[in-house]
Motif scaffolding. Structure first.
Motif, PDB file in Angstrom:
ATOM      1  N   VAL A  37       1.013  -1.330  -0.118  1.00 33.50           N
ATOM      2  CA  VAL A  37       0.075   0.126  -0.122  1.00 33.50           C
ATOM      3  C   VAL A  37       0.766   1.324   0.131  1.00 33.50           C
ATOM      4  CG1 VAL A  37      -1.914  -1.112   1.293  1.00 33.50           C
ATOM      5  CG2 VAL A  37      -0.156  -0.038   2.732  1.00 33.50           C
ATOM      6  N   GLU A  38       0.433   2.241  -0.592  1.00 34.75           N
ATOM      7  CA  GLU A  38       1.186   3.554  -0.659  1.00 34.75           C
ATOM      8  C   GLU A  38       0.256   4.738  -0.514  1.00 34.75           C
ATOM      9  OE1 GLU A  38       3.292   6.746  -1.240  1.00 34.75           O
ATOM     10  OE2 GLU A  38       4.209   4.822  -1.158  1.00 34.75           O
ATOM     11  N   ARG A  39       0.492   5.511  -0.033  1.00 35.22           N
ATOM     12  CA  ARG A  39      -0.362   6.877   0.323  1.00 35.22           C
ATOM     13  C   ARG A  39      -0.504   7.650  -0.738  1.00 35.22           C
ATOM     14  NH1 ARG A  39      -0.991  12.131   1.936  1.00 35.22           N
ATOM     15  NH2 ARG A  39      -2.621  12.185   3.589  1.00 35.22           N
ATOM     16  N   ARG A  40       0.485   7.741  -1.907  1.00 35.19           N
ATOM     17  CA  ARG A  40       0.450   8.412  -3.059  1.00 35.19           C
ATOM     18  C   ARG A  40      -0.492   8.133  -4.099  1.00 35.19           C
ATOM     19  NH1 ARG A  40       6.392   7.463  -3.214  1.00 35.19           N
ATOM     20  NH2 ARG A  40       5.723   6.312  -4.988  1.00 35.19           N
ATOM     21  N   PRO A  41      -1.066   9.103  -4.658  1.00 39.81           N
ATOM     22  CA  PRO A  41      -2.028   8.279  -5.752  1.00 39.81           C
ATOM     23  C   PRO A  41      -1.526   7.589  -6.803  1.00 39.81           C
ATOM     24  CG  PRO A  41      -1.692  10.786  -6.039  1.00 39.81           C
ATOM     25  CD  PRO A  41      -0.994  10.363  -4.603  1.00 39.81           C
ATOM     26  N   ASP A  42      -0.131   7.682  -6.974  1.00 42.07           N
ATOM     27  CA  ASP A  42       0.459   7.092  -8.328  1.00 42.07           C
ATOM     28  C   ASP A  42       2.161   7.165  -7.900  1.00 42.07           C
ATOM     29  OD1 ASP A  42       0.956   6.179 -10.411  1.00 42.07           O
ATOM     30  OD2 ASP A  42      -0.197   7.561 -11.709  1.00 42.07           O
ATOM     31  N   THR A  43       2.816   6.592  -8.945  1.00 40.15           N
ATOM     32  CA  THR A  43       4.086   6.502  -8.699  1.00 40.15           C
ATOM     33  C   THR A  43       4.804   7.946  -8.568  1.00 40.15           C
ATOM     34  OG1 THR A  43       4.378   6.362 -11.089  1.00 40.15           O
ATOM     35  CG2 THR A  43       4.270   4.372  -9.858  1.00 40.15           C
ATOM     36  N   LEU A  44       5.919   7.726  -7.969  1.00 37.05           N
ATOM     37  CA  LEU A  44       6.700   9.070  -7.687  1.00 37.05           C
ATOM     38  C   LEU A  44       6.558  10.074  -9.113  1.00 37.05           C
ATOM     39  CD1 LEU A  44       8.569  10.471  -5.589  1.00 37.05           C
ATOM     40  CD2 LEU A  44      10.370   9.556  -6.783  1.00 37.05           C
ATOM     41  N   ALA A  45       6.542  11.293  -9.037  1.00 38.57           N
ATOM     42  CA  ALA A  45       6.572  12.271  -9.996  1.00 38.57           C
ATOM     43  C   ALA A  45       7.926  13.142  -9.872  1.00 38.57           C
ATOM     44  CB  ALA A  45       5.356  13.038  -9.943  1.00 38.57           C
ATOM     45  N   LEU A  46       8.707  12.749  -8.890  1.00 39.50           N
ATOM     46  CA  LEU A  46       9.942  13.691  -8.712  1.00 39.50           C
ATOM     47  C   LEU A  46      11.283  12.821  -9.012  1.00 39.50           C
ATOM     48  CD1 LEU A  46       8.968  15.286  -5.365  1.00 39.50           C
ATOM     49  CD2 LEU A  46       8.828  16.356  -7.521  1.00 39.50           C
ATOM     50  N   PRO A  47      12.451  13.283  -9.589  1.00 45.81           N
ATOM     51  CA  PRO A  47      13.506  12.500 -10.005  1.00 45.81           C
ATOM     52  C   PRO A  47      14.218  12.035  -8.667  1.00 45.81           C
ATOM     53  CG  PRO A  47      13.848  14.811 -10.151  1.00 45.81           C
ATOM     54  CD  PRO A  47      12.651  14.673  -9.929  1.00 45.81           C
ATOM     55  N   ARG A  48      14.436  12.879  -7.620  1.00 46.98           N
ATOM     56  CA  ARG A  48      15.013  12.446  -6.283  1.00 46.98           C
ATOM     57  C   ARG A  48      16.333  11.859  -6.663  1.00 46.98           C
ATOM     58  NH1 ARG A  48      10.329  10.163  -2.321  1.00 46.98           N
ATOM     59  NH2 ARG A  48       9.558  12.199  -1.854  1.00 46.98           N
ATOM     60  N   ALA A  49      16.736  10.590  -6.285  1.00 48.01           N
ATOM     61  CA  ALA A  49      17.981  10.050  -6.708  1.00 48.01           C
ATOM     62  C   ALA A  49      18.254   9.774  -7.763  1.00 48.01           C
ATOM     63  CB  ALA A  49      18.113   8.894  -5.489  1.00 48.01           C
ATOM     64  N   THR A  50      19.384   9.628  -8.423  1.00 50.06           N
ATOM     65  CA  THR A  50      19.578   9.271  -9.722  1.00 50.06           C
ATOM     66  C   THR A  50      20.804   8.134  -9.723  1.00 50.06           C
ATOM     67  OG1 THR A  50      21.179  11.120  -9.942  1.00 50.06           O
ATOM     68  CG2 THR A  50      18.847  11.388 -10.765  1.00 50.06           C
ATOM     69  N   ALA A  51      21.557   8.066  -8.689  1.00 50.30           N
ATOM     70  CA  ALA A  51      22.738   7.268  -8.840  1.00 50.30           C
ATOM     71  C   ALA A  51      22.258   5.848  -8.336  1.00 50.30           C
ATOM     72  CB  ALA A  51      23.976   7.759  -7.739  1.00 50.30           C
ATOM     73  N   ILE A  52      22.582   4.899  -9.401  1.00 54.98           N
ATOM     74  CA  ILE A  52      21.990   3.337  -9.021  1.00 54.98           C
ATOM     75  C   ILE A  52      23.545   2.518  -9.121  1.00 54.98           C
ATOM     76  CG2 ILE A  52      20.838   1.216 -10.169  1.00 54.98           C
ATOM     77  CD1 ILE A  52      18.933   3.387 -11.377  1.00 54.98           C
ATOM     78  N   SER A  53      23.638   1.907  -7.886  1.00 52.97           N
ATOM     79  CA  SER A  53      25.055   1.563  -7.755  1.00 52.97           C
ATOM     80  C   SER A  53      25.182   0.076  -8.592  1.00 52.97           C
ATOM     81  CB  SER A  53      25.368   1.200  -6.312  1.00 52.97           C
ATOM     82  OG  SER A  53      24.642   0.124  -5.802  1.00 52.97           O
ATOM     83  N   THR A  54      26.649  -0.269  -8.539  1.00 55.76           N
ATOM     84  CA  THR A  54      26.744  -1.385  -9.215  1.00 55.76           C
ATOM     85  C   THR A  54      26.031  -2.554  -8.422  1.00 55.76           C
ATOM     86  OG1 THR A  54      29.133  -0.640  -9.585  1.00 55.76           O
ATOM     87  CG2 THR A  54      28.877  -2.991  -9.878  1.00 55.76           C
ATOM     88  N   ARG A  55      26.042  -2.846  -7.211  1.00 57.36           N
ATOM     89  CA  ARG A  55      25.324  -3.725  -6.626  1.00 57.36           C
ATOM     90  C   ARG A  55      23.932  -3.850  -6.761  1.00 57.36           C
ATOM     91  NH1 ARG A  55      24.569  -8.896  -6.169  1.00 57.36           N
ATOM     92  NH2 ARG A  55      23.482  -9.693  -4.457  1.00 57.36           N
TER      93      ARG A  55
END
Length: 490
Positions: A37-55
């Protein structure tokens, strides 16, 4: 307001950020029914973090999601660029703890990616919805919980209609962010400093890539005293985020005119016309929960730790939390392990959260790229391409249960006796691959699904199958005799 009771599920997860989504996917992949369950009405609309690590990319790769993530990732170097303004020369390259593609290739079948969090979350939600065992409900918040020795009862509220219902679950995962309701209701507190720095963030669109030419970096550190801060590309197009520290007593820039002036100075383009989309302020904190578990309730991600953006470890630490708890809960609920296995979640993940939070509080954290990469990979087995199979890594050999990686001639004892209720995948390695893993002839490793070694069977062991059985009993937390099952030799 109407109250109704829903039938029970094995796991309910509160929060559809990266940590909650990853935990849900790992459970659903194992066939465990889960409600998120998620309080927001939909998926995130903000970029926030952008770095996805190797692991993190290794985990996504194991799920077949790497191509989708690469499609939304930005073509940037895993470094920062420090200059007086965005397009200014000369400048200086800044190492940010992430390897380049070439550096990652030496230790991994994949490498880091730079993609906005909103794109990543959409990919994860789509994947979760592919599983019939998973139910995803947006616009629903958790308002209360009670638990006993057999499970957790949560109260859920539909945000749009205010309708409430109760849901019974075997376990609850709180992945509901820094202001976690689950954490509060479980009586878990945060330890460590808050309000370290106040930052403002402005999301805008402007055609900036032509200014930098080949200097396409994951972050640009602006040293101009009038508009010092960072410019971060936040998508494949012209979406950017301009962040700057607000000094004590300094009023925040609030109007579009004020923000436009600062962005023009930071970019070095006096006539730039940025389209400002969002602004906000947030505080840096370096905190960790005093506990990651209370009974049948757990916290993951930002609910378990607040990590500053420095070093790009926050979202990745959250994802690794969700992955770790996900497979361990799946083992317990599948009957592969006893509930004692769940104690290892806090024991293993809290030190990581505490370390990453503390390091992120340092403005100039020491440490080499090698140290940062080793911390990210978390002690999993080495990567090596399997001889004769150029697209197969040693990490690809890992199964959902335990995996035995054996150096020939160990094959003669594999599959020769009962080893437990959980699946055991046995892999006989060629000499080159075994050497890359540091295995001598006749030696074998027993490996968890996350690549961490739980035991080593030495060459010349009189009864290797009995040693394997003992390792399974010890790790899985089951003192009783195990059900008949055989290793599957592949």
């Amino acid at each position: 307001m109407t109250e109704r009771e829903s039938s029970g599920v094995p796991v309910v997860i509160c929060g559809a950020g990266p940590a909650g989504l990853v935990a849900a996917i790992e459970l659903a992949r194992a066939g465990i029914e889960v409600t998120l369950v998620e309080r927001r009405p939909d998926t995130l609309a903000l970029p926030r973090a952008t770095a996805i690590s190797t692991r993190t990319m290794e985990i996504l790769r194991s799920w077949g999601l790497e191509p989708q993530v690469r499609r939304v990732a930005m073509d940037v170097v895993a470094r920062g660029w420090i200059a007086a303004s965005f397009g200014a020369m000369p400048g200086q390259e800044l190492q940010e703890g992430f390897p380049t593609a070439a550096e990652a290739a030496a230790v991994s079948p994949t490498g880091p990616a730079f993609a906005p969090q909103d794109d990543l979350e959409r990919i994860l939600v789509a994947r979760l919805r592919e599983f019939p065992q998973a139910r995803v409900e947006f616009g629903v918040e958790l308002t209360d919980l009670t638990q006993d020795g057999d499970g957790v009862t949560v109260q859920l509220r539909d945000v749009a209609t205010s309708t409430t219902r109760t849901l019974r679950a075997g376990y609850l995962i709180g992945a509901d962010g820094a202001a976690s309701t689950v954490r509060s209701l479980l009586g878990i507190t945060l330890e460590g400093p808050d309000n370290l720095v106040v930052h403002s963030a402005t999301q805008f669109r402007a055609p900036l890539w032509d200014l930098v030419g080949d200097r396409r970096y994951a972050m640009y550190v602006i040293m101009n005293p009038e508009a010092g801060g960072v410019l971060v590309p936040s998508g494949q197009g012209d979406r950017w985020v301009y962040g700057r520290e607000t000094r004590p007593g300094e009023p925040a820039a609030e109007t579009d005119e004020q923000l436009t002036r600062l962005i023009r100075i930071a970019t070095g383009v006096p006539d730039l016309e940025p389209r400002i989309e969002r602004t906000g302020r947030f505080t840096f904190a370096a905190q960790v929960a005093d506990r990651y578990r209370v009974g049948r309730g757990f916290v993951v991600g930002d609910a378990a730790h607040r990590i500053t953006p420095r070093g790009g470890t926050g979202m990745n630490t959250a994802i690794h939390d969700g992955y770790d708890l996900g497979w361990k809960l799946a083992w317990v609920l599948s009957g592969w392990a006893g509930p004692e296995l769940l104690d290892s979640y806090q024991a293993e993940r809290r030190p990581v959260g505490a370390r990453n939070a503390a390091r992120s509080a340092q403005r100039d954290s020491s440490g080499t790229l090698e140290e940062a990469l080793a911390a990210d990979l978390g002690g999993r087995i080495p990567h090596a391409w399997v001889s004769g199979e150029p697209a197969v890594s040693t990490l690809d050999l890992l199964g959902p249960g335990l995996t035995v990686l054996a150096a020939d001639p160990a094959a003669e004892w594999l599959g020769s006796g009962p080893v437990g209720p959980l699946p055991i995948t046995a892999r006989v390695l060629d000499r080159g691959t075994a050497t890359a893993l540091g295995l001598a002839p006749g030696e074998a490793l027993v490996v968890r699904p996350d690549g961490k070694i739980i035991g080593r069977i030495d060459p010349g062991t009189a009864e290797p199958a009995a040693v394997l059985r003992a390792l399974v009993i010890t790790f899985a937390g089951r003192g009783a005799p195990l059900a008949d099952a055989r290793a599957v030799l592949v």
